[in-house]
Design an enzyme around this catalytic site. Structure first.
Site, mmCIF file in Angstrom:
data_model
loop_
_atom_site.group_PDB
_atom_site.id
_atom_site.type_symbol
_atom_site.label_atom_id
_atom_site.label_comp_id
_atom_site.label_asym_id
_atom_site.label_seq_id
_atom_site.Cartn_x
_atom_site.Cartn_y
_atom_site.Cartn_z
ATOM 1 N N GLN A 142 24.548 18.710 -13.994
ATOM 2 C CA GLN A 142 25.967 18.933 -13.716
ATOM 3 C C GLN A 142 26.559 19.984 -14.653
ATOM 4 O O GLN A 142 26.233 20.034 -15.839
ATOM 5 C CB GLN A 142 26.735 17.621 -13.859
ATOM 6 C CG GLN A 142 26.548 16.710 -12.676
ATOM 7 C CD GLN A 142 27.385 15.448 -12.770
ATOM 8 O OE1 GLN A 142 26.859 14.371 -13.000
ATOM 9 N NE2 GLN A 142 28.671 15.569 -12.570
ATOM 10 N N SER A 178 19.251 16.125 -17.441
ATOM 11 C CA SER A 178 20.049 15.034 -16.903
ATOM 12 C C SER A 178 19.780 14.841 -15.410
ATOM 13 O O SER A 178 18.668 14.491 -15.032
ATOM 14 C CB SER A 178 21.538 15.271 -17.189
ATOM 15 O OG SER A 178 22.310 14.136 -16.868
ATOM 16 N N LEU A 179 20.750 15.097 -14.552
ATOM 17 C CA LEU A 179 20.547 14.998 -13.106
ATOM 18 C C LEU A 179 19.324 15.797 -12.661
ATOM 19 O O LEU A 179 18.596 15.395 -11.752
ATOM 20 C CB LEU A 179 21.820 15.486 -12.398
ATOM 21 C CG LEU A 179 21.917 15.596 -10.886
ATOM 22 C CD1 LEU A 179 21.291 16.862 -10.328
ATOM 23 C CD2 LEU A 179 21.343 14.380 -10.181
ATOM 24 N N ARG A 207 24.099 6.913 -8.194
ATOM 25 C CA ARG A 207 24.199 7.102 -9.644
ATOM 26 C C ARG A 207 25.570 7.670 -10.009
ATOM 27 O O ARG A 207 26.223 7.216 -10.951
ATOM 28 C CB ARG A 207 23.095 8.047 -10.103
ATOM 29 C CG ARG A 207 23.057 8.383 -11.598
ATOM 30 C CD ARG A 207 21.853 9.287 -11.848
ATOM 31 N NE ARG A 207 21.653 9.659 -13.250
ATOM 32 C CZ ARG A 207 22.084 10.780 -13.802
ATOM 33 N NH1 ARG A 207 22.775 11.661 -13.081
ATOM 34 N NH2 ARG A 207 21.816 11.060 -15.072
ATOM 35 N N HIS A 253 25.673 9.607 -20.740
ATOM 36 C CA HIS A 253 24.602 9.468 -21.736
ATOM 37 C C HIS A 253 25.020 8.757 -23.018
ATOM 38 O O HIS A 253 24.330 8.862 -24.021
ATOM 39 C CB HIS A 253 23.977 10.835 -22.051
ATOM 40 C CG HIS A 253 23.487 11.546 -20.849
ATOM 41 N ND1 HIS A 253 22.441 11.069 -20.079
ATOM 42 C CD2 HIS A 253 23.910 12.687 -20.247
ATOM 43 C CE1 HIS A 253 22.238 11.901 -19.062
ATOM 44 N NE2 HIS A 253 23.119 12.874 -19.134
ATOM 45 N N GLN A 290 17.880 7.100 -19.569
ATOM 46 C CA GLN A 290 18.511 8.425 -19.611
ATOM 47 C C GLN A 290 20.017 8.345 -19.399
ATOM 48 O O GLN A 290 20.779 9.145 -19.936
ATOM 49 C CB GLN A 290 17.873 9.316 -18.536
ATOM 50 C CG GLN A 290 18.332 10.756 -18.539
ATOM 51 C CD GLN A 290 18.641 11.236 -17.131
ATOM 52 O OE1 GLN A 290 19.535 10.726 -16.464
ATOM 53 N NE2 GLN A 290 17.891 12.224 -16.682
#
Length: 312
Positions: A10, A91-92, A116, A200, A249
């Protein structure tokens, strides 16, 4: 040629992304059509027309970026781009890497990341959480600033993006106090980021618990290409270990500096970044100056990356 492939998360999205690539390569639109069939709305229309506020909604941003990375990867494969020795995603982007490494089916990943995004948004009411970028301090100094600022609330270093660039997240008031503490330590810049979800950090633990249930219902296979995970900068082949890494994560830091260094320690010196923008390429150059980073997001950047990857 041995390459590494890294997928963005993102922050890389923009209205109109991949439009020129889609004009030349039908794989792009086809990928978004697959995602749209899963989601029940026209994802490509949102990506191309916006409005920006809608694209930036977490539950839409995540499948939009997943589809972008997978689409560009399919174009890369269709143009006979060399296969990587390892993959990773920020991340994503870790989900994108797992799809492209054939560990998770694309349709399943679309469902997972859309959910998510919803779980992340539900975990912290709008306005209560925040994230901020801290530039120009050592990691330990950022940790000190967060410890000083917490005062019974949550504020943590959550993205170790490059040397001297750390993102913090937590309760908004604590993040604001941490900005003051970082500034007192002579940070070059300390600014709130335009996001609604404090990713996170410990505030995401309830979302992580619910994500674990979602992941348990999905088939995960051993990746055909090693995927280096954010949470421990290691590859995992056991499906349950992959699930665990994805759950962790969500509420633990993205160790991106360690991820890139683990890949270069394995001998990788050329990295391709399929997807919109070139955020990871910029970070990568600050992590490993001797490595080359090639973003791929339009026909020109595709041609350049293919030429570089095939000639070495």
């Amino acid at each position: 040629m041995t390459i590494g492939v890294i997928f963005p998360g993102q922050g890389s999205q923009s209205v109109g992304m991949l439009a020129t690539l889609a004009d030349e390569f039908p794989e792009v639109r086809a990928c978004y059509e697959e995602a749209s069939a899963v989601l029940g709305y026209d994802l490509w229309a949102v990506v191309q027309a916006g409005p920006e506020e809608k694209l930036n909604q977490t539950a839409i941003t995540q499948p939009a970026l997943l589809a972008a990375g997978v689409a560009v990867w399919r174009v890369w494969q269709g143009e006979n781009g060399p296969s990587p020795r390892a993959m990773a995603g920020h991340s994503l982007g870790e989900y994108t890497a797992l799809v492209c490494a054939e560990a998770i089916d694309f349709a399943d990943a679309v469902r997972i990341v859309a959910r998510r995004g919803e779980l992340m948004q539900q975990a912290v009411p709008a306005g209560e959480g925040a994230m901020a970028a801290i530039l120009g301090l050592e990691d330990a100094q950022v940790a000190e600033a967060c410890a000083e600022a917490a005062q019974g609330q949550v504020v943590e270093a959550v993205n170790f993006n490059s040397p001297g660039q750390v993102v913090i997240a937590g309760h908004r008031a604590a993040v604001e106090r941490a900005i003051e503490a970082a500034s007192a330590r002579r940070a070059k810049k300390a600014i709130i980021l335009p996001v609604s979800v404090p990713s996170h950090c410990a505030l995401m633990a309830p979302a992580a618990e619910r994500l674990a249930e979602v992941l348990q219902a999905v088939t995960i296979r051993a990746p055909r290409v090693p995927v280096i995970h954010n949470v421990d900068a290691r590859p995992h082949s056991d499906p349950q270990a992959i699930r665990s890494a994805l759950v962790q994560q969500l509420h633990r830091p993205v160790r991106w500096v360690e991820v890139i260094r683990a890949m270069t320690a394995d001998g990788l010196a050329l990295f391709v970044e399929p997807g919109p923008g070139k955020v990871l390429s910029g970070l990568g150059k600050r992590i490993e100056r001797d490595a080359s980073f090639l973003p791929v997001f339009d026909p020109e950047s595709l041609t350049k990356a293919l030429h570089s990857a095939l000639e070495i």
